[in-house]
Design an enzyme around this catalytic site. Structure first.
Site, PDB file in Angstrom:
ATOM      1  N   HIS A 202       0.896  -1.174  -0.092  1.00 52.80           N
ATOM      2  CA  HIS A 202       0.077  -0.137  -0.123  1.00 52.80           C
ATOM      3  C   HIS A 202       1.014   1.093   0.063  1.00 52.80           C
ATOM      4  CE1 HIS A 202      -3.149   2.980   1.200  1.00 52.80           C
ATOM      5  NE2 HIS A 202      -3.923   2.130   0.763  1.00 52.80           N
TER       6      HIS A 202
ATOM      7  N   ASP B  24      -8.038  -4.818  -0.411  1.00 52.32           N
ATOM      8  CA  ASP B  24      -8.660  -5.310  -1.694  1.00 52.32           C
ATOM      9  C   ASP B  24      -8.312  -6.666  -1.912  1.00 52.32           C
ATOM     10  OD1 ASP B  24      -9.645  -2.757  -2.815  1.00 52.32           O
ATOM     11  OD2 ASP B  24      -7.693  -2.092  -2.887  1.00 52.32           O
TER      12      ASP B  24
HETATM   13  N1  CMC Z   1       4.043  -7.506  -5.326  1.00 52.87           N
HETATM   14  C1  CMC Z   1       5.402  -7.469  -5.459  1.00 52.87           C
HETATM   15  N2  CMC Z   1       6.371  -6.762  -5.293  1.00 52.87           N
HETATM   16  C2  CMC Z   1       5.968  -5.523  -4.883  1.00 52.87           C
HETATM   17  C3  CMC Z   1       4.673  -5.395  -4.809  1.00 52.87           C
HETATM   18  C4  CMC Z   1       3.681  -6.199  -4.902  1.00 52.87           C
HETATM   19  N3  CMC Z   1       2.215  -6.134  -4.841  1.00 52.87           N
HETATM   20  N4  CMC Z   1       4.435  -3.975  -4.385  1.00 52.87           N
HETATM   21  C5  CMC Z   1       5.792  -3.465  -4.243  1.00 52.87           C
HETATM   22  N5  CMC Z   1       6.508  -4.454  -4.624  1.00 52.87           N
HETATM   23  C6  CMC Z   1       8.029  -4.406  -4.497  1.00 52.87           C
HETATM   24  C7  CMC Z   1       8.422  -3.421  -5.820  1.00 52.87           C
HETATM   25  O1  CMC Z   1       8.794  -4.327  -6.604  1.00 52.87           O
HETATM   26  C8  CMC Z   1       9.589  -2.834  -5.080  1.00 52.87           C
HETATM   27  O2  CMC Z   1      10.788  -3.699  -4.980  1.00 52.87           O
HETATM   28  P1  CMC Z   1      12.350  -3.262  -5.195  1.00 52.87           P
HETATM   29  O3  CMC Z   1      12.412  -2.603  -3.740  1.00 52.87           O
HETATM   30  O4  CMC Z   1      12.787  -4.563  -5.055  1.00 52.87           O
HETATM   31  O5  CMC Z   1      12.274  -2.607  -6.014  1.00 52.87           O
HETATM   32  C9  CMC Z   1       9.358  -2.605  -3.523  1.00 52.87           C
HETATM   33  O6  CMC Z   1       8.384  -3.763  -3.258  1.00 52.87           O
HETATM   34  C10 CMC Z   1       8.764  -1.150  -3.042  1.00 52.87           C
HETATM   35  O7  CMC Z   1       7.919  -0.989  -4.076  1.00 52.87           O
HETATM   36  P2  CMC Z   1       7.204   0.406  -4.455  1.00 52.87           P
HETATM   37  O8  CMC Z   1       6.676   0.371  -5.816  1.00 52.87           O
HETATM   38  O9  CMC Z   1       8.107   1.378  -3.788  1.00 52.87           O
HETATM   39  O10 CMC Z   1       6.127   0.351  -3.572  1.00 52.87           O
HETATM   40  P3  CMC Z   1       4.920   1.649  -3.682  1.00 52.87           P
HETATM   41  O11 CMC Z   1       4.657   2.062  -2.293  1.00 52.87           O
HETATM   42  O12 CMC Z   1       5.390   2.443  -4.670  1.00 52.87           O
HETATM   43  O13 CMC Z   1       3.577   0.855  -4.338  1.00 52.87           O
HETATM   44  C11 CMC Z   1       1.306  -0.043  -4.420  1.00 52.87           C
HETATM   45  C12 CMC Z   1       2.448   0.810  -3.427  1.00 52.87           C
HETATM   46  C13 CMC Z   1       0.032  -0.315  -3.890  1.00 52.87           C
HETATM   47  C14 CMC Z   1       1.145   0.867  -5.868  1.00 52.87           C
HETATM   48  C15 CMC Z   1       2.252  -1.424  -4.561  1.00 52.87           C
HETATM   49  O14 CMC Z   1       2.426  -2.159  -3.527  1.00 52.87           O
HETATM   50  C16 CMC Z   1       1.376  -2.176  -5.681  1.00 52.87           C
HETATM   51  O15 CMC Z   1       1.570  -2.152  -6.790  1.00 52.87           O
HETATM   52  N6  CMC Z   1       0.449  -3.130  -5.260  1.00 52.87           N
HETATM   53  C17 CMC Z   1      -0.232  -4.145  -5.960  1.00 52.87           C
HETATM   54  C18 CMC Z   1      -1.583  -3.234  -6.496  1.00 52.87           C
HETATM   55  C19 CMC Z   1      -2.753  -3.069  -5.203  1.00 52.87           C
HETATM   56  O16 CMC Z   1      -2.897  -4.048  -4.264  1.00 52.87           O
HETATM   57  N7  CMC Z   1      -3.151  -1.984  -4.924  1.00 52.87           N
HETATM   58  C20 CMC Z   1      -4.114  -1.729  -4.178  1.00 52.87           C
HETATM   59  C21 CMC Z   1      -3.480  -0.770  -3.019  1.00 52.87           C
HETATM   60  S1  CMC Z   1      -5.105  -0.412  -1.938  1.00 52.87           S
HETATM   61  C22 CMC Z   1      -6.010   0.651  -2.837  1.00 52.87           C
HETATM   62  C23 CMC Z   1      -6.817   1.504  -1.656  1.00 52.87           C
HETATM   63  O17 CMC Z   1      -6.525   1.848  -0.566  1.00 52.87           O
HETATM   64  O18 CMC Z   1      -7.763   2.089  -2.163  1.00 52.87           O
END
Ligand code: CMC
Length: 431
Positions: free
Chosen positions: A308, A366
């Protein structure tokens, strides 16, 4: 702590007031920056911008805190229900028993749709996306209740309670009618004797030959799902509602814009993406192992429903909904579901695997809400609609906050222009 920050810019020094929220959040007040220096701030995507002050929802992503009007989400989930929480969110205080009874009566009174609205929903093509029908229908409510949609905030606020009850009650009837129409099924009429969630499930699933009566666990899972989605401060759809409201638009026009923003896959679509991911894993003959390995290598897709942007240690909503999800599954006697097996494997893995632990990736709301929707028999294209039903009280409360602001200014961000500089028009024969 100082209440002034000093900004050195060119040969000038500017004092910026420091603004502190009731939970200690700190912000620099830059509202006079442009007038005094000619500079604006640049914050692509608003990730670092407080667009307003608000008294509705408090989130601390690091600590996993979510509160509506000061009440922790855990307490509301345990002791309240969606209807009472909707009152709290929209009115600012928990209702007395008289206020709660009156609110419930208003929801009951406003549950049916006018016949014209029913025909409007029936006029869409059967394969119309339910979010398109929902947003059009909510906007159309303004045409059916012109006294609530004058586009004059002061006048609209005089009828706020009625407009709020109409939006909260009718969103569920519109959603269920849309589902029935698109499946060629006869429409059900709301029952005055049923609670909010039971009534929705009746509207969706009762047949002339079989009245749908959910188990208490199923009704309670739906109730919790809606309650946990009631507000989430300045996300994309909520900011959209506030933006539209700031122009003086009425409640229905503003919240229907919120529905459109929610429709975007980056916002309301994550619970749907979870189910699509599980289906794809299953279609590939994988039990989740290959998918996880690919996600960890960075070469495959991410695990939908994990991680998240705001909640960095845990999603408090996920913790709450998880228990209710398992109870609903048990009451429905769902056991042999290959998608569920894959989901449980992913969950177990994420909670124990070094990759996910070090990156603080845990199932978010989710992940479970997609599974709950599936267990309730809600079709995939209705998942975002369910989110919209839950979010309605939040959008309404945010509209009210904007409309009631005596110092309201239309929201009008600036931009940094990076296009072509002035040039002379070229006649078509010379281009
Ligand atoms: N699966 C695998 N790896 C992940 C994931 C995931 N779902 N999310 C983040 N990572 C990894 C990413 O590859 C990175 O790895 P590294 O450090 O080796 O490069 C590390 O974790 C940090 O990732 P980030 O992109 O900096 O994380 P973020 O805070 O930018 O992304 C997120 C947050 C929610 C966009 C992401 O976790 C994601 O894409 N999740 C899947 C989609 C999802 O479930 N979205 C719904 C969120 S809740 C919506 C709401 O509240 O309304």
């Amino acid at each position: 702590m100082s209440n002034i920050a000093t900004l050195k810019l060119d040969d000038k020094e500017l004092n910026l007031p420091i603004f502190v929220g009731s939970e200690g959040e700190k912000a620099l007040d830059i509202s006079k920056l442009r007038a005094e220096t000619g500079y604006i701030t640049y914050d692509d995507g608003f990730g670092n911008t407080g667009s307003c002050t608000s008294k509705i929802t408090y989130i601390d992503g690091e600590a996993g805190i979510l509160r509506y009007r000061g009440y922790p989400i855990e307490q509301l989930a345990e002791k309240s229900n969606f209807v009472e929480t909707a009152y709290l969110v929209t009115q600012g205080e928990l209702p007395t028993s008289d206020q709660r009874a009156k609110f419930s009566r208003m929801l009951t009174q406003h549950a049916p749709l006018r016949e014209g609205m029913v025909r409007f929903i029936q006029s869409f093509p059967r394969d119309a996306h339910p979010m398109a029908v929902l947003s059009a229908s909510i906007n159309a409510l303004g045409a059916y209740y012109p006294h609530l949609a004058s586009n004059n905030h002061q006048r609209d606020l005089e009828h706020f309670d009625e407009a709020a009850a109409i939006a909260i009650s009718k969103v569920r009837t519109i959603a269920a009618h849309t589902f029935r129409v698109s499946n060629g099924l006869s429409l059900n009429y709301p029952r005055p004797t049923l609670g909010y969630c039971e009534n929705f499930l009746h509207l969706m699933f009762s047949e002339p030959y079989n009245e749908f009566v959910p188990t208490p666990e199923v009704a309670s899972a739906l109730n919790l799902f809606l309650l946990l989605h009631a507000d989430h401060e300045q996300n994309c759809s909520t900011s959209t509602v506030r933006m539209v409201a700031s122009a003086g638009a009425n409640l229905f026009a503003s919240v229907s814009a919120g529905v459109n923003a929610l429709w975007g896959p980056l916002h309301g679509g994550a619970n749907m993406a979870v189910l699509e991911m599980l289906q794809n894993i299953h279609n590939d003959g994988d039990d989740g192992t290959k998918f996880i390995a690919a996600a960890k290598s960075g070469k495959g897709d991410r695990l939908m429903g994990f991680g998240h942007r705001v909640y960095r240690n845990h999603d408090p909503r996920a913790k709450i909904i998880k228990g209710s999800f398992y109870k609903a599954l048990a009451s429905l006697n769902i056991k042999d579901d290959p998608l569920l097996d894959i989901a449980m494997r992913l969950e177990e893995c994420a909670l124990n695997d070094e990759y996910f632990i070090t990156r603080k990736l845990y199932p978010n709301v989710d992940f479970y809400s997609g599974l709950i929707m599936r267990a309730l028999g809600i079709p995939l294209n209705m998942f975002t609609v369910m989110f919209a039903i839950g979010r309605m009280p939040g959008w309404i409360a945010q509209w009210r906050e904007v409309a009631a602001n005596p110092k309201l200014k239309i929201y009008r961000p600036r931009q940094i222009y990076v296009g072509a500089q002035q040039r002379n028009f070229t006649p078509i024969n010379l281009r």
